[in-house]
Design a protein around this motif. Structure first.
Motif, mmCIF file in Angstrom:
data_model
loop_
_atom_site.group_PDB
_atom_site.id
_atom_site.type_symbol
_atom_site.label_atom_id
_atom_site.label_comp_id
_atom_site.label_asym_id
_atom_site.label_seq_id
_atom_site.Cartn_x
_atom_site.Cartn_y
_atom_site.Cartn_z
ATOM 1 N N GLY A 28 12.020 39.301 32.794
ATOM 2 C CA GLY A 28 11.443 39.784 31.554
ATOM 3 C C GLY A 28 9.953 39.989 31.660
ATOM 4 N N TRP A 29 9.417 40.784 30.754
ATOM 5 C CA TRP A 29 7.988 41.093 30.732
ATOM 6 C C TRP A 29 7.645 41.784 29.429
ATOM 7 C CZ3 TRP A 29 11.421 43.157 34.327
ATOM 8 C CH2 TRP A 29 11.906 44.422 34.028
ATOM 9 N N ASP A 30 6.372 41.795 29.121
ATOM 10 C CA ASP A 30 5.824 42.536 27.989
ATOM 11 C C ASP A 30 4.614 43.302 28.505
ATOM 12 O OD1 ASP A 30 7.548 41.453 25.938
ATOM 13 O OD2 ASP A 30 6.378 39.596 26.090
ATOM 14 N N LEU A 31 4.369 44.456 27.917
ATOM 15 C CA LEU A 31 3.176 45.209 28.284
ATOM 16 C C LEU A 31 1.994 44.671 27.504
ATOM 17 C CD1 LEU A 31 4.446 48.870 28.553
ATOM 18 C CD2 LEU A 31 4.129 47.170 30.332
ATOM 19 N N ARG A 32 0.910 44.427 28.206
ATOM 20 C CA ARG A 32 -0.308 43.928 27.584
ATOM 21 C C ARG A 32 -1.167 45.083 27.097
ATOM 22 N NH1 ARG A 32 -2.990 40.794 31.655
ATOM 23 N NH2 ARG A 32 -1.439 39.242 31.163
ATOM 24 N N ARG A 33 -1.419 46.023 27.997
ATOM 25 C CA ARG A 33 -2.225 47.197 27.639
ATOM 26 C C ARG A 33 -1.874 48.317 28.605
ATOM 27 N NH1 ARG A 33 -5.327 43.507 30.257
ATOM 28 N NH2 ARG A 33 -6.259 44.182 32.196
ATOM 29 N N THR A 34 -2.014 49.533 28.119
ATOM 30 C CA THR A 34 -1.771 50.689 28.982
ATOM 31 C C THR A 34 -2.790 51.766 28.656
ATOM 32 O OG1 THR A 34 -0.290 51.870 27.483
ATOM 33 C CG2 THR A 34 0.722 50.230 28.929
ATOM 34 N N ASP A 35 -2.809 52.784 29.499
ATOM 35 C CA ASP A 35 -3.705 53.918 29.276
ATOM 36 C C ASP A 35 -2.982 55.055 28.564
ATOM 37 O OD1 ASP A 35 -2.009 54.873 31.195
ATOM 38 O OD2 ASP A 35 -3.540 55.142 32.740
ATOM 39 N N GLY A 36 -1.823 54.772 28.015
ATOM 40 C CA GLY A 36 -1.048 55.774 27.295
ATOM 41 C C GLY A 36 0.054 56.405 28.122
ATOM 42 N N GLN A 37 0.009 56.270 29.451
ATOM 43 C CA GLN A 37 1.075 56.800 30.298
ATOM 44 C C GLN A 37 2.323 55.934 30.167
ATOM 45 O OE1 GLN A 37 0.169 58.264 34.354
ATOM 46 N NE2 GLN A 37 -1.806 57.253 34.056
ATOM 47 N N ALA A 38 3.460 56.542 30.458
ATOM 48 C CA ALA A 38 4.706 55.776 30.466
ATOM 49 C C ALA A 38 4.582 54.626 31.469
ATOM 50 C CB ALA A 38 5.865 56.683 30.841
ATOM 51 N N PHE A 39 5.204 53.510 31.145
ATOM 52 C CA PHE A 39 5.085 52.296 31.948
ATOM 53 C C PHE A 39 6.484 51.717 32.071
ATOM 54 C CE2 PHE A 39 1.438 49.668 33.219
ATOM 55 C CZ PHE A 39 2.048 48.524 33.644
ATOM 56 N N ASP A 40 7.098 51.828 33.251
ATOM 57 C CA ASP A 40 8.492 51.438 33.448
ATOM 58 C C ASP A 40 8.594 50.446 34.599
ATOM 59 O OD1 ASP A 40 11.280 51.311 33.659
ATOM 60 O OD2 ASP A 40 11.456 53.283 34.594
ATOM 61 N N LEU A 41 9.065 49.243 34.313
ATOM 62 C CA LEU A 41 9.278 48.236 35.344
ATOM 63 C C LEU A 41 10.754 48.203 35.711
ATOM 64 C CD1 LEU A 41 6.572 47.338 33.889
ATOM 65 C CD2 LEU A 41 7.052 45.107 34.841
ATOM 66 N N ASP A 42 11.028 47.955 36.994
ATOM 67 C CA ASP A 42 12.401 47.959 37.493
ATOM 68 C C ASP A 42 12.664 46.741 38.356
ATOM 69 O OD1 ASP A 42 13.171 50.615 36.512
ATOM 70 O OD2 ASP A 42 11.724 51.372 37.973
ATOM 71 N N ALA A 43 13.793 46.086 38.105
ATOM 72 C CA ALA A 43 14.233 44.961 38.935
ATOM 73 C C ALA A 43 14.973 45.503 40.153
ATOM 74 C CB ALA A 43 15.155 44.050 38.137
ATOM 75 N N SER A 44 14.929 44.742 41.240
ATOM 76 C CA SER A 44 15.682 45.098 42.436
ATOM 77 C C SER A 44 15.978 43.832 43.232
ATOM 78 C CB SER A 44 14.901 46.101 43.298
ATOM 79 O OG SER A 44 13.641 45.591 43.644
ATOM 80 N N ALA A 45 16.921 43.946 44.152
ATOM 81 C CA ALA A 45 17.280 42.820 45.018
ATOM 82 C C ALA A 45 17.481 43.334 46.430
ATOM 83 C CB ALA A 45 18.552 42.139 44.526
ATOM 84 N N VAL A 106 16.354 38.453 47.899
ATOM 85 C CA VAL A 106 14.989 38.544 47.403
ATOM 86 C C VAL A 106 15.013 39.390 46.131
ATOM 87 C CG1 VAL A 106 12.657 39.346 47.934
ATOM 88 C CG2 VAL A 106 14.097 38.385 49.757
ATOM 89 N N VAL A 107 14.528 38.825 45.022
ATOM 90 C CA VAL A 107 14.533 39.531 43.740
ATOM 91 C C VAL A 107 13.101 39.916 43.384
ATOM 92 C CG1 VAL A 107 15.133 39.386 41.295
ATOM 93 C CG2 VAL A 107 16.596 38.276 43.001
ATOM 94 N N ALA A 108 12.915 41.216 43.136
ATOM 95 C CA ALA A 108 11.579 41.753 42.890
ATOM 96 C C ALA A 108 11.560 42.613 41.628
ATOM 97 C CB ALA A 108 11.137 42.596 44.089
ATOM 98 N N VAL A 109 10.350 42.876 41.164
ATOM 99 C CA VAL A 109 10.129 43.824 40.068
ATOM 100 C C VAL A 109 9.025 44.769 40.520
ATOM 101 C CG1 VAL A 109 9.383 44.128 37.678
ATOM 102 C CG2 VAL A 109 10.879 42.221 38.273
ATOM 103 N N THR A 110 9.260 46.062 40.322
ATOM 104 C CA THR A 110 8.264 47.058 40.678
ATOM 105 C C THR A 110 7.928 47.905 39.462
ATOM 106 O OG1 THR A 110 9.980 48.623 41.384
ATOM 107 C CG2 THR A 110 9.043 47.198 43.074
ATOM 108 N N ILE A 111 6.720 48.433 39.444
ATOM 109 C CA ILE A 111 6.313 49.367 38.396
ATOM 110 C C ILE A 111 6.612 50.759 38.927
ATOM 111 C CG2 ILE A 111 4.409 50.252 37.016
ATOM 112 C CD1 ILE A 111 3.078 47.460 37.388
ATOM 113 N N HIS A 112 7.518 51.467 38.251
ATOM 114 C CA HIS A 112 7.931 52.792 38.698
ATOM 115 C C HIS A 112 6.714 53.713 38.790
ATOM 116 C CE1 HIS A 112 10.775 56.009 39.421
ATOM 117 N NE2 HIS A 112 10.093 56.753 38.564
#
Length: 192
Positions: A28-45, A106-112
Motif C-alpha cells: 500500500g501507499w499514498d501519494l504525498r505530492r505530484t507535479d500533476g502528471q499521472a502517478f502509477d505504482l505497480d507491485a511485482s515479484a 522478491v517483492v517490489a514496487v515500481t513507479i510506472h
C-alpha cells in the motif's frame, strides 16, 4: 498482533502461523505530492534461484504476466491511483506449489515510467508491505518503508524464502533503484 519489521530484519512466518502454506503480500501507499502528471505504482515479484536471478522471464510476475509458470505466484491486479484504504496491490505466494529451484521471492514496487517522468518515492507516503496468512486472513508481519528511499523509482520491499530448517521467513529489504523498473529487472536477470 503482526510483527513489525525494520529494514534488514526478518521473522519466521512458520513460527507465527504453524502449518503456513500460502500468504498474500499486501502493498500500500499514498501519494504525498505530484507535479500533476499521472502517478502509477505497480507491485511485482521475482522468483529467483541461488544466483539471485529469475529462473526465467516467466518468473517475473507483474501486471503483464500475472502468474508464475508453476502457478505459485499470482499478481492480484493493477490499482493505477493508490486511492482508497487498505492494500493497493497484492502478490499471492503458495509455498506448496513453489518449485524447489526458487530460493526466494522478491517483492517490489515500481513507479510506472518513474525514471522518465522524474517521479520517485519522495512523492509517496505511508508505503508498506504486509504479509497475511491466506488460511485465516491474519496479518503476520508488516514493514513500513522509511523516508530514506526518496530518490528511487523502484523499491524492493520484502523477500520471502525458506530457511535451511524449512521455515518460511520474510525479510524487510528497503533497497531502491533510481533507474526504476528497467534497473531493478535487469539486476534480477529479466530480459525486458
Amino acid at each position: 498482533m503482526a510483527v513489525s519489521l525494520v529494514k534488514g530484519g526478518n521473522v519466521s512466518l512458520s513460527k507465527e502461523a504453524p502449518g503456513l502454506s500460502s500468504v498474500t503480500v499486501g502493498l500500500g501507499w499514498d501519494l504525498r505530492r505530484t507535479d500533476g502528471q499521472a502517478f502509477d505504482l505497480d507491485a511485482s515479484a521475482f522468483a529467483v534461484g541461488d544466483d539471485g536471478r529469475v529462473l526465467s522471464d516467466g518468473h517475473f510476475v507483474f501486471y503483464n504476466n500475472k502468474t508464475s509458470p508453476d502457478g505459485a505466484i499470482v499478481y492480484g491486479g493493477d490499482n493505477r491511483t493508490g486511492d482508497g484504504a487498505g492494500d493497493d496491490e497484492t502478490i499471492r505466494i503458495d509455498f506448496g506449489r513453489l518449485g524447489s529451484a526458487v530460493k526466494k521471492v522478491v517483492v517490489a514496487v515500481t513507479i510506472h515510467d518513474g525514471a522518465e517522468r522524474r517521479q520517485n518515492f519522495g512523492s509517496v507516503a505511508n508505503a508498506y508491505a504486509r504479509v497475511v496468512n491466506d488460511a485465516d486472513a491474519r496479518e503476520l508481519a508488516r514493514y513500513d518503508l522509511s523516508e530514506d528511499s526518496s530518490t528511487n523509482a523502484a523499491m524492493i520491499f520484502v523477500e520471502l524464502y525458506r530457511s535451511a530448517l524449512g521455515e518460511i521467513k520474510v525479510k524487510a529489504i528497503g533497497e531502491g533503484w533510481q533507474s526504476g523498473l528497467a534497473g531493478l529487472a535487469s539486476s534480477m536477470g529479466v530480459n525486458l
